[in-house]
Design a protein around this motif. Sequence first.
Motif, PDB file in Angstrom:
ATOM      1  N   GLY A  87     -19.754 -17.067  26.691  1.00  0.00           N
ATOM      2  CA  GLY A  87     -18.633 -16.609  27.184  1.00  0.00           C
ATOM      3  C   GLY A  87     -18.033 -17.237  28.311  1.00  0.00           C
ATOM      4  O   GLY A  87     -18.969 -18.139  29.135  1.00  0.00           O
ATOM      5  N   LEU A  88     -16.871 -17.371  28.575  1.00  0.00           N
ATOM      6  CA  LEU A  88     -16.207 -18.418  29.344  1.00  0.00           C
ATOM      7  C   LEU A  88     -16.619 -17.902  30.943  1.00  0.00           C
ATOM      8  O   LEU A  88     -16.922 -18.686  31.819  1.00  0.00           O
ATOM      9  CB  LEU A  88     -14.828 -18.181  29.439  1.00  0.00           C
ATOM     10  N   GLN A  89     -16.566 -16.831  31.515  1.00  0.00           N
ATOM     11  CA  GLN A  89     -16.901 -16.100  32.492  1.00  0.00           C
ATOM     12  C   GLN A  89     -18.264 -16.523  32.971  1.00  0.00           C
ATOM     13  O   GLN A  89     -18.255 -16.971  34.267  1.00  0.00           O
ATOM     14  CB  GLN A  89     -16.623 -14.448  32.659  1.00  0.00           C
ATOM     15  N   ASN A  90     -19.185 -16.620  32.271  1.00  0.00           N
ATOM     16  CA  ASN A  90     -20.490 -16.810  32.732  1.00  0.00           C
ATOM     17  C   ASN A  90     -20.701 -18.400  32.604  1.00  0.00           C
ATOM     18  O   ASN A  90     -21.549 -18.797  33.138  1.00  0.00           O
ATOM     19  CB  ASN A  90     -21.615 -16.462  31.536  1.00  0.00           C
ATOM     20  N   GLN A  91     -19.814 -18.991  32.140  1.00  0.00           N
ATOM     21  CA  GLN A  91     -19.659 -20.493  32.034  1.00  0.00           C
ATOM     22  C   GLN A  91     -19.010 -21.094  33.249  1.00  0.00           C
ATOM     23  O   GLN A  91     -19.575 -21.930  33.971  1.00  0.00           O
ATOM     24  CB  GLN A  91     -18.945 -21.326  30.927  1.00  0.00           C
ATOM     25  N   LEU A  92     -17.878 -20.463  33.634  1.00  0.00           N
ATOM     26  CA  LEU A  92     -17.020 -20.895  34.826  1.00  0.00           C
ATOM     27  C   LEU A  92     -17.179 -20.137  35.817  1.00  0.00           C
ATOM     28  O   LEU A  92     -16.525 -20.501  37.007  1.00  0.00           O
ATOM     29  CB  LEU A  92     -15.827 -20.991  34.398  1.00  0.00           C
ATOM     30  N   GLY A  93     -17.590 -19.084  35.832  1.00  0.00           N
ATOM     31  CA  GLY A  93     -17.678 -18.147  36.842  1.00  0.00           C
ATOM     32  C   GLY A  93     -16.678 -16.924  36.641  1.00  0.00           C
ATOM     33  O   GLY A  93     -15.714 -17.006  36.579  1.00  0.00           O
ATOM     34  N   LYS A  94     -17.238 -15.649  37.016  1.00  0.00           N
ATOM     35  CA  LYS A  94     -16.552 -14.604  36.743  1.00  0.00           C
ATOM     36  C   LYS A  94     -15.229 -14.487  37.815  1.00  0.00           C
ATOM     37  O   LYS A  94     -14.184 -13.942  37.260  1.00  0.00           O
ATOM     38  CB  LYS A  94     -17.271 -13.225  37.236  1.00  0.00           C
ATOM     39  N   ASP A  95     -15.306 -14.638  39.052  1.00  0.00           N
ATOM     40  CA  ASP A  95     -14.378 -14.665  39.921  1.00  0.00           C
ATOM     41  C   ASP A  95     -13.127 -15.728  39.672  1.00  0.00           C
ATOM     42  O   ASP A  95     -12.261 -15.657  40.145  1.00  0.00           O
ATOM     43  CB  ASP A  95     -14.782 -14.750  41.414  1.00  0.00           C
ATOM     44  N   LYS A  96     -13.466 -16.942  38.873  1.00  0.00           N
ATOM     45  CA  LYS A  96     -12.567 -18.052  38.611  1.00  0.00           C
ATOM     46  C   LYS A  96     -11.894 -17.713  37.470  1.00  0.00           C
ATOM     47  O   LYS A  96     -10.744 -18.189  37.122  1.00  0.00           O
ATOM     48  CB  LYS A  96     -13.296 -19.278  38.576  1.00  0.00           C
ATOM     49  N   ASN A 133      -7.146 -17.763  31.965  1.00  0.00           N
ATOM     50  CA  ASN A 133      -6.827 -18.538  33.101  1.00  0.00           C
ATOM     51  C   ASN A 133      -7.934 -18.824  34.123  1.00  0.00           C
ATOM     52  O   ASN A 133      -9.051 -18.120  34.215  1.00  0.00           O
ATOM     53  CB  ASN A 133      -5.815 -17.714  34.196  1.00  0.00           C
ATOM     54  N   TYR A 134      -8.035 -20.045  34.588  1.00  0.00           N
ATOM     55  CA  TYR A 134      -9.238 -20.636  35.569  1.00  0.00           C
ATOM     56  C   TYR A 134      -8.671 -21.056  36.736  1.00  0.00           C
ATOM     57  O   TYR A 134      -7.581 -21.849  36.885  1.00  0.00           O
ATOM     58  CB  TYR A 134      -9.864 -21.734  34.674  1.00  0.00           C
ATOM     59  N   LEU A 139      -5.645 -21.970  31.024  1.00  0.00           N
ATOM     60  CA  LEU A 139      -6.667 -22.764  30.417  1.00  0.00           C
ATOM     61  C   LEU A 139      -6.778 -22.754  28.854  1.00  0.00           C
ATOM     62  O   LEU A 139      -6.653 -23.720  28.223  1.00  0.00           O
ATOM     63  CB  LEU A 139      -7.942 -22.586  30.920  1.00  0.00           C
ATOM     64  N   ILE A 140      -6.862 -21.289  28.318  1.00  0.00           N
ATOM     65  CA  ILE A 140      -6.979 -21.519  26.932  1.00  0.00           C
ATOM     66  C   ILE A 140      -6.268 -20.200  26.321  1.00  0.00           C
ATOM     67  O   ILE A 140      -6.244 -19.239  26.953  1.00  0.00           O
ATOM     68  CB  ILE A 140      -8.548 -21.227  26.812  1.00  0.00           C
ATOM     69  N   ILE A 141      -5.899 -20.223  25.144  1.00  0.00           N
ATOM     70  CA  ILE A 141      -5.398 -19.289  24.508  1.00  0.00           C
ATOM     71  C   ILE A 141      -6.438 -18.979  23.179  1.00  0.00           C
ATOM     72  O   ILE A 141      -6.733 -19.953  22.400  1.00  0.00           O
ATOM     73  CB  ILE A 141      -4.089 -19.568  23.481  1.00  0.00           C
ATOM     74  N   GLU A 142      -6.870 -17.952  23.209  1.00  0.00           N
ATOM     75  CA  GLU A 142      -8.059 -17.421  22.208  1.00  0.00           C
ATOM     76  C   GLU A 142      -7.253 -16.345  21.496  1.00  0.00           C
ATOM     77  O   GLU A 142      -6.811 -15.574  21.867  1.00  0.00           O
ATOM     78  CB  GLU A 142      -9.292 -16.780  23.166  1.00  0.00           C
ATOM     79  N   HIS A 143      -7.635 -16.581  20.050  1.00  0.00           N
ATOM     80  CA  HIS A 143      -7.209 -15.859  19.004  1.00  0.00           C
ATOM     81  C   HIS A 143      -8.338 -15.221  18.365  1.00  0.00           C
ATOM     82  O   HIS A 143      -9.022 -16.031  17.507  1.00  0.00           O
ATOM     83  CB  HIS A 143      -6.165 -16.232  18.227  1.00  0.00           C
ATOM     84  N   ALA A 144      -8.802 -14.128  18.348  1.00  0.00           N
ATOM     85  CA  ALA A 144     -10.088 -13.639  17.727  1.00  0.00           C
ATOM     86  C   ALA A 144      -9.948 -12.416  17.095  1.00  0.00           C
ATOM     87  O   ALA A 144      -8.892 -11.318  17.538  1.00  0.00           O
ATOM     88  CB  ALA A 144     -11.065 -13.230  19.041  1.00  0.00           C
ATOM     89  N   PHE A 145     -10.688 -12.221  15.963  1.00  0.00           N
ATOM     90  CA  PHE A 145     -10.778 -11.079  15.051  1.00  0.00           C
ATOM     91  C   PHE A 145     -12.383 -10.573  14.982  1.00  0.00           C
ATOM     92  O   PHE A 145     -13.100 -11.484  14.914  1.00  0.00           O
ATOM     93  CB  PHE A 145     -10.353 -11.526  13.627  1.00  0.00           C
ATOM     94  N   MET A 146     -12.403  -9.339  15.182  1.00  0.00           N
ATOM     95  CA  MET A 146     -13.724  -8.838  15.110  1.00  0.00           C
ATOM     96  C   MET A 146     -13.898  -7.372  14.513  1.00  0.00           C
ATOM     97  O   MET A 146     -12.681  -6.873  14.702  1.00  0.00           O
ATOM     98  CB  MET A 146     -14.089  -8.395  16.689  1.00  0.00           C
ATOM     99  N   ARG A 224      -7.477 -22.625  21.800  1.00  0.00           N
ATOM    100  CA  ARG A 224      -6.831 -23.949  22.002  1.00  0.00           C
ATOM    101  C   ARG A 224      -6.595 -24.105  23.416  1.00  0.00           C
ATOM    102  O   ARG A 224      -6.326 -23.220  24.211  1.00  0.00           O
ATOM    103  CB  ARG A 224      -5.409 -23.644  21.083  1.00  0.00           C
ATOM    104  N   ASN A 225      -6.741 -25.374  23.664  1.00  0.00           N
ATOM    105  CA  ASN A 225      -6.314 -25.832  25.290  1.00  0.00           C
ATOM    106  C   ASN A 225      -5.596 -27.129  25.016  1.00  0.00           C
ATOM    107  O   ASN A 225      -5.894 -27.833  24.115  1.00  0.00           O
ATOM    108  CB  ASN A 225      -7.782 -25.723  25.923  1.00  0.00           C
ATOM    109  N   ARG A 226      -4.869 -27.361  26.208  1.00  0.00           N
ATOM    110  CA  ARG A 226      -4.370 -28.741  26.168  1.00  0.00           C
ATOM    111  C   ARG A 226      -5.284 -29.907  26.462  1.00  0.00           C
ATOM    112  O   ARG A 226      -6.621 -29.303  26.992  1.00  0.00           O
ATOM    113  CB  ARG A 226      -3.547 -28.826  27.562  1.00  0.00           C
ATOM    114  N   TYR A 227      -5.011 -31.084  25.969  1.00  0.00           N
ATOM    115  CA  TYR A 227      -5.995 -32.109  25.775  1.00  0.00           C
ATOM    116  C   TYR A 227      -6.582 -32.487  27.317  1.00  0.00           C
ATOM    117  O   TYR A 227      -7.946 -32.864  27.486  1.00  0.00           O
ATOM    118  CB  TYR A 227      -5.262 -33.340  25.215  1.00  0.00           C
TER     119      TYR A 227
END
Length: 240
Positions: A87-96, A133-134, A139-146, A224-227
């Motif tokens: 997941g993104l928080q663990n990759q880039l930092g929870k506070d960021k 947001n980072y 940063l990213i738009i995530e569209h998820a189905f669970m 999706r994210n910008r290039y």
Amino acid sequence: MARAKYLEVAEKLKKRITDNVYSKEEPLPDQEAFAQEFNVSRLTVKKAFDGLERQGLIYKQSGLGTFVAGDIPIKSPTDTPANAFTGLQNQLGKDKVKSDILHFSVEFPDPQMQNNLSLKRNEPIYNIVRLRNYDEKPLIIEHAFMPVKLVPDLDEKILHSSIYNYIHQKLHLKFGHAYRKIRAAKPDKYDIKYLDAKSDDPMLELEQIIWLTNGQPIEYSVSRNRYDTRDYVLLDNNRF
């Protein structure tokens, strides 16, 4: 919500690597030594090693041990391992990392989503769109189905934080494998509105299905994210 032990071990080892405690010319201590030092299982240390290897920080050589990879000139802070499950928080930092909820509903799956998630038409799913947001920048738009049956009681508080941490630490579910497609795409109205994309900016799109260890699909998503804001990376290692 307590953080997974292997992530704590990985963070400690990552700091030692960045502080040059370990030289890239010498092998790291073995997994058993770290297990004793941090009072965790050897499996926990192995998972920490696997995560550091996906980030390009260490590499393993059969019969020789595990080594620090050293500086990678083309690496950037928002590089994301293409085979990560944390997941993104663990990759880039929870506070960021902060999340804005653009859409959140419960609905019945259409035929395509029934197929993607191995569901019957009367089994409800979450439909989630989030802007990640980072450093306070989109940063990213995530569209998820669970499936609701696999991820019960999902709410907006969790969506603002980490869905993956909720799945792993609260529900005690483990991801088994994933199939991922990474491709270039044209911007849509959401990219232009929320990611500050220009009409001619290429977008980087990740489509994936993630399965649990028991083989049940738990997520279908498109991110999706910008290039120019995020790259997906893969560290290849010829161990023999």
